[in-house]
Scaffold this motif. Structure first.
Motif, PDB file in Angstrom:
ATOM      1  N   TYR A 104       0.629  -1.163  -0.181  1.00  0.00           N
ATOM      2  CA  TYR A 104       0.142  -0.050   0.107  1.00  0.00           C
ATOM      3  C   TYR A 104       0.893   1.225   0.070  1.00  0.00           C
ATOM      4  O   TYR A 104       1.762   1.420   0.866  1.00  0.00           O
ATOM      5  CB  TYR A 104      -1.120   0.163   1.150  1.00  0.00           C
ATOM      6  CG  TYR A 104      -2.266  -0.450   0.794  1.00  0.00           C
ATOM      7  CD1 TYR A 104      -3.002   0.305   0.074  1.00  0.00           C
ATOM      8  CD2 TYR A 104      -2.717  -1.912   1.370  1.00  0.00           C
ATOM      9  CE1 TYR A 104      -4.430  -0.543  -0.430  1.00  0.00           C
ATOM     10  CE2 TYR A 104      -4.020  -2.374   0.891  1.00  0.00           C
ATOM     11  CZ  TYR A 104      -4.741  -1.637   0.051  1.00  0.00           C
ATOM     12  OH  TYR A 104      -5.959  -2.138  -0.271  1.00  0.00           O
ATOM     13  N   HIS A 105       0.459   2.199  -0.857  1.00  0.00           N
ATOM     14  CA  HIS A 105       1.239   3.454  -1.102  1.00  0.00           C
ATOM     15  C   HIS A 105       0.202   4.400  -1.545  1.00  0.00           C
ATOM     16  O   HIS A 105      -0.785   4.174  -2.091  1.00  0.00           O
ATOM     17  CB  HIS A 105       2.496   3.299  -1.747  1.00  0.00           C
ATOM     18  CG  HIS A 105       2.193   2.968  -3.273  1.00  0.00           C
ATOM     19  ND1 HIS A 105       1.868   1.624  -3.598  1.00  0.00           N
ATOM     20  CD2 HIS A 105       2.262   3.555  -4.544  1.00  0.00           C
ATOM     21  CE1 HIS A 105       1.525   1.743  -4.954  1.00  0.00           C
ATOM     22  NE2 HIS A 105       2.072   3.071  -5.505  1.00  0.00           N
ATOM     23  N   GLN A 106       0.687   5.583  -1.698  1.00  0.00           N
ATOM     24  CA  GLN A 106       0.043   6.825  -2.629  1.00  0.00           C
ATOM     25  C   GLN A 106       1.144   7.100  -3.368  1.00  0.00           C
ATOM     26  O   GLN A 106       2.305   7.155  -3.474  1.00  0.00           O
ATOM     27  CB  GLN A 106      -0.208   8.178  -1.542  1.00  0.00           C
ATOM     28  CG  GLN A 106      -1.217   7.789  -0.454  1.00  0.00           C
ATOM     29  CD  GLN A 106      -1.303   8.937   0.500  1.00  0.00           C
ATOM     30  OE1 GLN A 106      -0.414   9.134   0.998  1.00  0.00           O
ATOM     31  NE2 GLN A 106      -2.376   9.470   0.604  1.00  0.00           N
ATOM     32  N   VAL A 174       2.193   5.720   5.786  1.00  0.00           N
ATOM     33  CA  VAL A 174       2.044   4.460   5.572  1.00  0.00           C
ATOM     34  C   VAL A 174       2.335   3.458   6.510  1.00  0.00           C
ATOM     35  O   VAL A 174       1.668   2.397   6.959  1.00  0.00           O
ATOM     36  CB  VAL A 174       2.612   3.926   4.083  1.00  0.00           C
ATOM     37  CG1 VAL A 174       2.265   2.379   3.825  1.00  0.00           C
ATOM     38  CG2 VAL A 174       1.951   4.857   2.891  1.00  0.00           C
ATOM     39  N   LEU A 202      -4.689   5.326  -1.359  1.00  0.00           N
ATOM     40  CA  LEU A 202      -4.030   4.262  -0.942  1.00  0.00           C
ATOM     41  C   LEU A 202      -4.172   3.153  -1.828  1.00  0.00           C
ATOM     42  O   LEU A 202      -5.473   2.596  -2.088  1.00  0.00           O
ATOM     43  CB  LEU A 202      -4.099   3.713   0.511  1.00  0.00           C
ATOM     44  CG  LEU A 202      -3.539   4.539   1.575  1.00  0.00           C
ATOM     45  CD1 LEU A 202      -3.950   4.397   2.962  1.00  0.00           C
ATOM     46  CD2 LEU A 202      -2.008   4.568   1.264  1.00  0.00           C
TER      47      LEU A 202
END
Length: 238
Positions: A104-106, A174, A202
């Motif tokens: 998960y990340h932006q 995160v 996300l």
């Protein structure tokens, strides 16, 4: 979902999916264009786990006429009330044997033409011969990611998993897990369909487990110019 409904869902949830944006013929033209270029350019990176073409429309400019069909242009004109432009284009091929995943990340970094001193632009990087930087929040909030799917995509071959409404919370730490995994949504997209996403949403993707290929063209659009002398590296009017 119609175009108006897509804009509302994108703004409220952070992502939206629209099927049948591209016809079978249009998909064939896109795939043939990429195949021809990849066969004739030995400099394009190829590995058993990933084939990617960055700065896609600079590398294969003839793709533009196939990607920007009337349906996509109508959707983008509905999303943006002011003139918009392309800021990034990447082709990803996740082969059937791929075993890599993305946590998960932006998407917080944009590609720019140079490095400069500005307190509003932070976390500079230099990879693959280009500068990346985290811009002011307003730039990210006005960016729309468009993921054109050339194959049927589901949880078994790397479909994106997203946390709805996470784009409304700004930049998220995160490592602190400031979200609820129970809210996760799997973005299954049919061949010829498009996933629209805000970069602050996300998102993650799993390994491929069904031995099926996943090819995606990743485009980013924005309607905000950068502080001078910075310019978007892949800026193109549409």
């Amino acid at each position: 979902m119609n175009i108006d409904g897509l804009k509302f869902t994108l703004e409220e949830q952070g992502s939206a999916i629209l099927d049948s944006v591209y016809t079978t013929l249009e998909l064939q033209q896109i795939v043939a264009c990429i195949k021809e270029a990849s066969q004739n350019d030995d400099n394009l990176p190829k590995t058993k786990d990933l084939f990617a073409i960055r700065q896609l429309l600079n590398t294969i400019p003839q793709l533009k006429k196939f990607l920007f069909n009337q349906k996509l242009l109508s959707i983008l004109s509905n999303i943006y009330s002011t003139p918009y432009f392309l800021t990034k284009a990447i082709y990803f091929d996740k082969p059937s044997t791929s075993n890599w995943f993305v946590p998960y990340h932006q998407d917080l970094s944009i590609s720019v033409n140079q490095k400069t001193d500005s307190s509003d632009y932070t976390h500079w990087t230099y990879k693959r011969g280009q500068y990346g930087v985290q811009p002011p929040l307003s730039i990210l909030e006005n960016t729309t990611t468009v993921r054109i799917h050339l194959d049927d995509t589901n949880a078994h071959n790397g479909a994106l998993r997203v946390i709805p409404t996470s784009h409304l919370k700004g930049v998220i730490r995160v490592d602190k897990r400031e979200w609820n995994i129970q809210e996760e949504y799997i973005c299954n997209v049919k061949k010829g369909g498009v996933m629209f996403m805000k970069p602050l949403t996300l998102h993650a993707s799993n390994r491929t487990t069904n031995n099926k290929q996943r090819r995606v063209i990743h485009l980013e659009f924005c309607n905000q110019m950068l502080v001078s002398p910075l310019e978007w590296l892949e800026y193109q009017k549409i």
